[in-house]
Motif scaffolding. Structure first.
Motif, PDB file in Angstrom:
ATOM      1  N   HIS A 223       0.808  -1.219   0.000  1.00  0.00           N
ATOM      2  CA  HIS A 223       0.000   0.000   0.000  1.00  0.00           C
ATOM      3  C   HIS A 223       0.842   1.269   0.000  1.00  0.00           C
ATOM      4  O   HIS A 223       0.437   2.287  -0.546  1.00  0.00           O
ATOM      5  CB  HIS A 223      -0.979   0.001   1.185  1.00  0.00           C
ATOM      6  N   ASP A 224       2.026   1.216   0.594  1.00  0.00           N
ATOM      7  CA  ASP A 224       2.881   2.412   0.655  1.00  0.00           C
ATOM      8  C   ASP A 224       4.125   2.274  -0.221  1.00  0.00           C
ATOM      9  O   ASP A 224       5.138   2.935   0.039  1.00  0.00           O
ATOM     10  CB  ASP A 224       3.296   2.683   2.107  1.00  0.00           C
ATOM     11  N   LYS A 250       1.910  13.205   0.090  1.00  0.00           N
ATOM     12  CA  LYS A 250       0.678  12.659  -0.473  1.00  0.00           C
ATOM     13  C   LYS A 250       0.876  12.066  -1.867  1.00  0.00           C
ATOM     14  O   LYS A 250       0.097  11.212  -2.296  1.00  0.00           O
ATOM     15  CB  LYS A 250      -0.397  13.755  -0.523  1.00  0.00           C
ATOM     16  N   THR A 253       0.946   8.087  -3.176  1.00  0.00           N
ATOM     17  CA  THR A 253      -0.161   7.285  -3.707  1.00  0.00           C
ATOM     18  C   THR A 253      -0.064   7.149  -5.223  1.00  0.00           C
ATOM     19  O   THR A 253      -0.162   6.045  -5.768  1.00  0.00           O
ATOM     20  CB  THR A 253      -1.506   7.916  -3.317  1.00  0.00           C
ATOM     21  N   TYR A 257       1.070   3.879  -7.621  1.00  0.00           N
ATOM     22  CA  TYR A 257       0.170   3.426  -8.682  1.00  0.00           C
ATOM     23  C   TYR A 257       0.885   3.410 -10.032  1.00  0.00           C
ATOM     24  O   TYR A 257       0.793   2.434 -10.784  1.00  0.00           O
ATOM     25  CB  TYR A 257      -1.051   4.344  -8.734  1.00  0.00           C
ATOM     26  N   SER A 283      -5.579   4.523  -3.709  1.00  0.00           N
ATOM     27  CA  SER A 283      -6.811   5.026  -3.105  1.00  0.00           C
ATOM     28  C   SER A 283      -6.982   4.769  -1.612  1.00  0.00           C
ATOM     29  O   SER A 283      -8.054   5.046  -1.069  1.00  0.00           O
ATOM     30  CB  SER A 283      -8.021   4.419  -3.844  1.00  0.00           C
ATOM     31  N   HIS A 284      -5.958   4.255  -0.925  1.00  0.00           N
ATOM     32  CA  HIS A 284      -6.192   3.934   0.494  1.00  0.00           C
ATOM     33  C   HIS A 284      -6.271   5.164   1.383  1.00  0.00           C
ATOM     34  O   HIS A 284      -6.607   5.052   2.569  1.00  0.00           O
ATOM     35  CB  HIS A 284      -5.135   2.947   1.019  1.00  0.00           C
ATOM     36  N   HIS A 285      -5.977   6.351   0.825  1.00  0.00           N
ATOM     37  CA  HIS A 285      -6.154   7.589   1.593  1.00  0.00           C
ATOM     38  C   HIS A 285      -7.406   8.353   1.167  1.00  0.00           C
ATOM     39  O   HIS A 285      -7.614   9.494   1.620  1.00  0.00           O
ATOM     40  CB  HIS A 285      -4.926   8.483   1.450  1.00  0.00           C
TER      41      HIS A 285
END
Length: 391
Positions: A223-224, A250, A253, A257, A283-285
């Motif tokens: 995810h990160d 930010k 993300t 991707y 999109s996890h944030h």
């Protein structure tokens, strides 16, 4: 590769209640094949089912029809009804030559029938033909089994390569952001626990199949992954970020991707598990009310995978120690999470979290960062940040 020739040691079981017929057929076949005999249907079924014919089942059965107690029809019917004997070819020996009799023989599953009185050349030719067909069928079955085993092995290899790749990429992200500690492992377990809880929920059942839950579990550690592209002066800063620094942070993300999408594009095909990785990384944030980033998605427009990850990620951030803050107690973290219901988080996923909050607490306890790990990371971050300021 061609099927091998018929083995001359193939075993033929002759079933007939007439001693003369048994003697005649045995004399005809013994010069070519291994021959066993049974003088009634019951004995024939016992011999076949027990495998007492040369230590194995017969390769072919020559079966008389008119026998006492169990006639040939019933013997054939039982052989074909049993999965362990269904494959053995049966040739009827019969004096009945009507069309109805022929039809009944084939309806019962017979491979062929030979009329009495027999013609020796016809018997030898028919037996040889059926054994060749059986031999070829056995060859194809063995080949199919070999291919099936090979497919399983290749599938396992691909899965292993996939797991190693994910682990390597997640480890790379962790080395760039050592403050996370066991965060990757904890969030992976949180996501699986949530997905399992929701797999029968009307809103999520179609998506949360066992296969997709496995993919989610594998994808969560990435995810990160985009943090590998964040400058050290920001990523390793031992304190809260300034607004301008947070804007740069930010971008992890979209960086994650794009990296995954670029790698997928180079393959020239869509890879199912990478689809989830891309969703989670990007999109996890995002937040349920649309106030998240990077796209400001609202509600169900946010991928389910990312909504699950959001719960896991935020809960773990709340309970974890950082250089600039202490970890929040579990009960307080749960309160904060519930305050985010329908604002930050999908309301149904939030309720699922509430229902299994004890599972989350246990995962956090079992995979907690030790004091030693925390101190070592603090020294590393302080040293790295100082180095970043002087270079």
């Amino acid at each position: 590769m061609n099927a091998p020739d018929v083995d001359t040691k193939s075993t033929i079981l002759i079933v007939d209640d007439s001693p003369d017929n048994l003697a005649l057929m045995s004399a005809l076949l013994k010069p070519v094949y291994h021959v066993q005999i049974a003088n009634n249907g019951e004995r024939a079924l016992k011999l076949v089912s027990s495998g007492h014919i040369s230590g194995k089942q017969p390769d072919l059965i020559l079966l008389d029809i008119m026998m006492p107690v169990l006639d040939g029809y019933e013997v054939c019917r039982r052989l074909k009804a049993d999965p362990s004997t269904h494959h053995i070819p049966v040739i009827f020996l019969t004096a009945k030559t009507s069309i109805d009799n022929e039809k009944l023989c084939f309806d019962l599953g017979a491979a062929d029938f030979i009329t009495k009185p027999i013609s020796p050349p016809v018997v030898l030719a028919r037996v040889k033909k059926e054994l060749e067909l059986k031999n070829y069928a056995d060859f194809l079955q063995n080949k199919a089994h070999t291919l099936e085993v090979e497919v399983v092995q290749r599938t396992q290899e691909v899965a292993a390569i996939q797991d190693v790749t994910i682990h390597a990429m997640a480890s790379l992200a962790e080395t760039r952001d050592p403050e996370t500690g066991n965060h990757i492992r904890r969030t992976q377990l949180y996501v699986r626990a949530l997905a399992t809880r929701l797999q029968h929920h009307p809103r999520f059942a179609r998506y949360l199949t066992p296969a997709n839950i496995t993919l989610l579990f594998k994808s969560a550690p990435l995810h990160d992954i985009g943090k590998v592209g964040i400058p050290d002066r920001i990523l390793l800063k031992p304190g809260r970020l300034e607004p301008s620094e947070f804007e740069i942070m930010k971008t992890h993300t979209t960086l994650g991707y794009r990296a995954i999408a670029h790698g997928e594009k180079s393959l020239g095909m869509t890879v199912e598990f990478l689809t989830m990785v891309k969703e989670i990384a990007l999109s996890h944030h995002e937040k349920w009310d649309g106030s998240g980033y990077p796209q400001g998605l609202i509600g169900n427009d946010i991928p389910i995978s990312a909504r699950l990850m959001a719960i896991a990620d935020v809960y773990d951030a709340l309970i974890s120690r950082r250089i600039y803050k202490e970890g929040m107690p579990h009960d307080q973290a749960v309160t904060v999470m519930l305050d985010g219901k329908s604002l930050h988080f999908d309301p149904d996923i939030t309720l699922a979290f509430l229902a299994i909050q004890e599972d989350f607490r246990q995962i956090a306890l079992q995979h907690a960062d030790s004091d030693q790990d925390f101190q070592e990371k603090a020294r590393y971050l302080n040293g790295a940040a100082e180095s970043a300021r002087t270079t």
